[in-house]
Design an enzyme around this catalytic site. Structure first.
Site, short mmCIF file in Angstrom:
data_model
loop_
_atom_site.label_atom_id
_atom_site.label_comp_id
_atom_site.label_asym_id
_atom_site.label_seq_id
_atom_site.Cartn_x
_atom_site.Cartn_y
_atom_site.Cartn_z
N ALA A 80 0.86 -1.18 0.00
CA ALA A 80 0.00 0.00 0.00
C ALA A 80 0.90 1.24 0.00
O ALA A 80 2.07 1.16 0.33
CB ALA A 80 -0.89 -0.01 1.24
N GLY A 126 -0.15 -5.20 0.74
CA GLY A 126 -1.44 -5.15 0.05
C GLY A 126 -1.44 -5.94 -1.24
O GLY A 126 -2.47 -6.46 -1.67
N GLU A 129 -2.11 -9.42 -0.29
CA GLU A 129 -3.50 -9.53 0.18
C GLU A 129 -4.47 -9.56 -1.02
O GLU A 129 -5.46 -10.28 -1.00
CB GLU A 129 -3.83 -8.37 1.12
N GLU A 151 4.21 -5.68 6.78
CA GLU A 151 3.63 -4.56 7.55
C GLU A 151 4.18 -4.45 8.97
O GLU A 151 4.38 -3.35 9.48
CB GLU A 151 2.10 -4.69 7.61
#
Ligand code: NAI
Length: 732
Positions: A80, A126, A129, A151
């Protein structure tokens, strides 16, 4: 994209990160391609754009299956966009960002048409994910392909369903291992865990993903990927609340033992995964995004993200102020001295920078020892499957042994790592310049000798500088490049560029006693020995700094560095900076007592006959120092004193022009010395506490313990003007 099917790009707004391509075979490709960027990151509008693509896919009967792929040649999605997080105004705003992303991915996961991710390049955070929300994953064997959820390293947790989907796919134990460490896997390892279904060459990833999607669309439901889960443990975890409670309690204990409560993200990850298992996916997702908002607002994540940006900035920094200076091309490197450091430097040059290296020592026996050490380092990589046997042989072939200067005229840069002896270093410098070409750069890996002293009297001081590596070289991330007033800017830029290629984070500092890292380490270690001299027990001092966030305590560190080395460097610093670096009386008695630390099994701790990692305080140290340890003496300010000594000296370094910026000082302390990353480094730490408060505490200790705590002038000035180092940096 090697397909003979017709590809019809859908129209899209220019700013959209998603392109929907409709193939003639009925497969739609959701192509992620953030405009104007070389790497894909997920940004706020991504959720809306994905939902728009899903609207189209759901509405078109001609589309039978979907592939999610990247439009970048060498990357899937790297994560992200962290800048967006830092810009967010509140925890609630960040939670909302996560909720919207989760909803879009939930729709993708619930799609009735099969969805396969085609992964080539970084598939992180992300990005992974997103891939997890697909129904299958095909990944490339390319070494650029890395899968992981990093993260936690930024003090965060995966917030697009990663904490929920990963345990369901590969099992709780394997998932927690990935999420809590943030480690990255290559495609083969990911396949072994059940994270990807197929692993193929980069050129055919998308084709294979298309075929898999079509097969799934045509055939009966195919069992999805899922690793070799330990069925018994998993049953215990998923179905049995008692088993789950025991497992998570133990995991929490293990985590706290490592983090000392300093990394809240790790604990939140355990809570959120556990909650998802007991109360279901929906509840888990809710907890995930709430925790994400809170963590992203917390000081730990802010500091870790700040460091991440600083590191990225350094990657683009040439090391010199003049933007017109270009580094020269380095093709061949020579390393003088095949000892511990020399072998390590040769390793990162051959394996990291992929350059040919001539490794020279004074005789065949010494160079042979170095070559054997290198074979071990390279073999280790092959054994742990990070490298094939073919690659291993190719890397090893890059390093050639030497006992003379033959061929040095073709060498571009020499790094010396011979014994720490000024005369010897000057001799090898003179020999190197005599045997090398007119543009040859000479770098010294000295740990304590001023570079200008080594260069003194040399025929080419403009081509001499320091490249200070840390031990063990292959593992330690920092390189301190040291310049003298004579070092030419192109020489600095070339050394910086080589360091980056070797995989190092490079800071450039000016020459001076202790450079930067050893200079700030000096007063820190000194303060620990002052505490010891006051009767504070060894284990109490070490525990206080470990609780503060250092990986090991200062006395353990002294044992590791070598007490003799510490005393020697301490003397150099004392000579250079006077009273504020004065060691406590009697410390040299440790060396007279032949206590050199871990290397001879005798230091503050006793290592003799102990297994690796095991040790006990050697209580006979107290008698050598003539102190009586007071078991109940655990001053609450023990950690504070050591830390203040370090951060105050860091400010001296900035004020004296040793450092170019506070940013470099933070990076140097965190990556070179293990200063707690969640505190951001000495300068960010001062900013966090406030310069005024730091000065107040220093002045208090100055009254009690003397001159060594006098605040650095720059710090006093900052306190007076109520400024911050970050503010100062922005103003520059
Ligand atoms: P070491 O004792 O393991 O290796 C030194 C090597 O230099 C030996 O193999 C020796 O045979 C060789 N040598 C001596 N004279 C030579 C000559 N004339 N030509 C070629 N080779 C010669 O020492 P280590 O630990 O590798 O340290 C080397 C340098 O790196 C020192 O200046 C040290 O201060 C510095 N350093 C050491 C660190 C450490 O943690 N050990 C960290 C950072 C710097």
């Amino acid at each position: 994209m090697a397909s003979d099917a017709e590809v019809t790009p859908a129209s899209r707004a220019d700013s959209s990160a998603i392109r929907l391509e409709r193939r003639a075979d009925g497969v739609a490709v959701i192509r992620i391609d953030v405009p104007g960027e070389s790497v894909n990151t997920l940004r706020g509008p991504f959720a809306v754009e994905l939902e728009a693509a899903l609207d189209a896919i759901e509405g078109e009967a001609a589309i039978s299956a979907v592939v999610v792929a990247s439009g970048k040649p060498d990357g899937f999605v790297a994560g992200a966009d962290i800048k967006e997080l830092l810009a967010a105004r509140s925890a609630r705003e960040i939670t909302e960002l996560s909720r919207r992303g989760q909803a879009a991915l939930a729709r993708l996961a619930a799609l009735e048409k099969p969805v396969i991710a085609a992964i080539h390049g970084a598939c992180l955070g992300g990005g992974l994910e997103l891939a997890l929300a697909c129904h299958g994953r095909v990944a490339s064997t390319d070494e650029k392909t890395k899968l992981g959820l990093p993260e936690v390293r930024l003090g965060l947790l995966p917030a697009l369903g990663g904490t929920q989907r990963l345990p369901r796919l590969i099992g709780v134990e394997a998932a927690l291992d990935l999420i809590l460490t943030g480690k990255q896997l290559d495609a083969k390892r990911a396949q072994r865990l059940g994270l990807v279904d197929e692993v193929v060459a980069a050129a055919i990833v998308e084709d294979v993903a298309v075929k898999l999607a079509l097969r799934r669309a045509a055939g009966p439901a195919v069992p999805r990927a899922g690793g070799k889960r330990k069925a018994f443990t998993e049953a215990l975890l998923v179905k049995n609340p008692l088993g789950r409670a025991v497992f998570f309690e133990q995991a929490k204990k293990r985590t706290l033992a490592k983090t000392h409560g300093n990394y809240p993200a790790a604990e939140r990850i355990l809570d959120v995964v556990r909650l998802g298992l007991s109360r279901g996916m929906e509840a888990g997702l809710g907890a995930e995004s709430a925790a994400f908002g809170e963590l992203a607002e917390g000081s730990e994540a802010r500091e870790l993200m700040g460091l991440f940006f600083a590191q990225n900035e350094l990657k683009k920094d040439s090391g010199v102020a003049d933007p017109s200076i270009e580094p020269r091309k380095v093709r061949r490197v020579a390393v003088l001295g095949a000892g511990l450091m020399g072998a390590g430097i040769a390793y990162v040059t051959a394996v990291g920078a992929k350059l040919s290296v001539r490794l020279k020592d004074r005789d065949e026996r010494s160079v042979g020892r170095g070559m054997a050490h290198l074979a071990e380092l390279i073999g280790e990589r092959a054994r742990t499957r990070r490298m094939s046997n073919f690659e291993r042989d190719r890397e090893a072939a890059r390093i050639t042994p030497a006992t003379n200067y033959d061929g040095f005229d073709g060498v571009d840069l020499v790094i010396e790592a011979v014994f720490e002896d000024l005369t010897l270093k000057r001799t090898v410098l003179a020999e190197t310049l005599t045997n090398g070409g007119k543009n040859l750069i000479f770098a010294s890996n000295t740990s304590s000798l001023p570079i200008s002293r080594i260069a003194e009297g040399s025929v080419a001081p403009e081509r001499v500088l320091g490249m200070h590596y840390f031990s063990p070289v292959p593992k330690m991330p920092l390189l301190e490049v040291i310049t003298t007033e004579h070092t030419a800017p192109w020489v600095t830029a070339t050394a910086v560029e080589l360091g980056k290629k070797q995989g190092k984070t490079v800071i450039v500092v000016r020459d001076g006693a202790g450079f930067y890292t050893s200079r700030i380490l000096g007063p820190y270690l000194n303060e620990a020995t002052h505490l010891l001299g006051e009767g504070v027990p060894i284990e109490v001092i070490d525990a206080a700094l470990v609780r503060f966030g250092f990986p090991v305590g200062p006395l353990t560190l002294l044992d590791e560095v070598g007490i003799d080395v510490g005393v020697k460097v301490g003397k150099i610093l004392h000579d250079a900076f006077g009273e504020r670096m004065a060691p406590p009386p009697g410390i040299e008695r440790l060396v007279e007592d032949e206590r050199f630390g871990k290397k001879n099994g005798r230091g503050f701790y006793d290592y003799a006959g102990k297994k690796r990692g095991e040790r006990e305080v050697d209580r006979s140290v107290y008698a050598v120092l003539g102190v009586e340890p007071k078991a109940d003496l655990a001053p609450s300010d023990a950690a504070e004193r050591c830390v203040l000594a370090l951060v105050n000296e860091a400010v001296h370094c900035l004020g004296d022009g040793i450092l170019r910026s506070a940013r470099d000082g933070d990076i140097g302390a965190v990556f070179g010395l293990g200063f707690p990353p969640f505190r951001g480094g000495p300068f960010r730490y001062i900013d966090g506490v406030g310069a005024l408060e730091i000065v107040r505490r220093l002045e208090h200790h100055e009254k009690v313990h003397g001159h060594r705590f006098r605040p650095a002038p720059l710090l006093s000035e900052l306190a007076r003007t109520n400024g911050s180092f970050q503010g100062k940096q922005r103003a520059c």
